[in-house]
Enzyme design. Structure first.
Site, PDB file in Angstrom:
ATOM      1  N   HIS A 104       9.049  35.073  63.135  1.00 45.94           N
ATOM      2  CA  HIS A 104       9.621  34.977  61.793  1.00 45.94           C
ATOM      3  C   HIS A 104      10.822  35.904  61.688  1.00 45.94           C
ATOM      4  CE1 HIS A 104       6.255  32.772  59.907  1.00 45.94           C
ATOM      5  NE2 HIS A 104       5.523  33.410  60.784  1.00 45.94           N
ATOM      6  N   THR A 155       9.447  40.494  76.965  1.00 44.60           N
ATOM      7  CA  THR A 155      10.333  40.294  75.823  1.00 44.60           C
ATOM      8  C   THR A 155      11.646  39.627  76.213  1.00 44.60           C
ATOM      9  OG1 THR A 155      11.290  42.493  76.098  1.00 44.60           O
ATOM     10  CG2 THR A 155       9.384  42.306  74.622  1.00 44.60           C
ATOM     11  N   ARG A 170       9.420  45.293  82.678  1.00 44.65           N
ATOM     12  CA  ARG A 170      10.641  45.496  83.454  1.00 44.65           C
ATOM     13  C   ARG A 170      10.351  45.144  84.912  1.00 44.65           C
ATOM     14  NH1 ARG A 170      13.255  47.567  79.572  1.00 44.65           N
ATOM     15  NH2 ARG A 170      12.934  49.495  78.470  1.00 44.65           N
TER      16      ARG A 170
END
Length: 176
Positions: A104, A155, A170
């Protein structure tokens, strides 16, 4: 009044799917009492796009019908996979992995999660291994031959043949 607001949302809510039979099939498919072959067959019968030799363990929650599983994909116990998502051939998704395709926009203090949701497809390449309890956020593309460590939060995109770990994940090592 908050109560009236929620009631209005419920009464004006549009159905989220064109496939009402999914509401009956998904809880049955999540059951540990159903054999794995029957689970895959039932999910395929209500419109999921799965290759013939996929493995889906009990407790898997599939959100939507735009989830594509290539041949030889294995989904572990208790995973949550939102649509749209594509998982490439030979990939293994360990138990309790969360693959999110919705988010959102951030709003004002009285309503931080602004509707409508933002949908961003997730793509997982061929021969990947997603470790237990990893989380993959919306819009992420994971390349071929990638290993995501247990508990990692992905991410951003992951390039081919690498080991990714941490929060946020990572690249910690190149793989052959």
């Amino acid at each position: 009044m908050p109560g009236k607001m929620w009631w209005g949302l419920l009464m004006n809510r549009k159905p989220r799917t064109r496939f009402p039979e999914r509401y009956l099939a998904d809880p049955i498919a999540r059951s540990s009492l159903l054999p794995e072959a029957a689970r895959v067959g039932l999910l395929r019968a209500v419109g999921h796009k799965f290759a013939a030799d996929v493995s889906i363990r009990a407790g898997v929650w599939l959100g939507g019908h735009d989830i594509v599983l290539a041949p030889d994909v294995h989904i572990g116990v208790g995973c949550l996979i939102e649509s749209p998502c594509t998982i490439g051939q030979g990939s293994t998704i360990a138990p309790r992995v969360v693959i999110l395709a919705y988010t959102h926009r951030i709003g004002p203090p009285e309503d931080r999660a602004i509707d409508p949701p933002v949908v961003s497809a997730v793509s997982i390449g061929e021969g990947c291994w997603i470790g237990a309890a990893a989380t993959i956020l919306p819009g992420v593309t994971i390349g071929n031959g990638v290993v995501i460590a247990a508990g990692a939060v992905v991410t951003t995109d992951c390039l081919d043949d690498g080991l990714y770990a941490g929060v946020p994940a990572r690249r910690v090592r190149d793989l052959e």
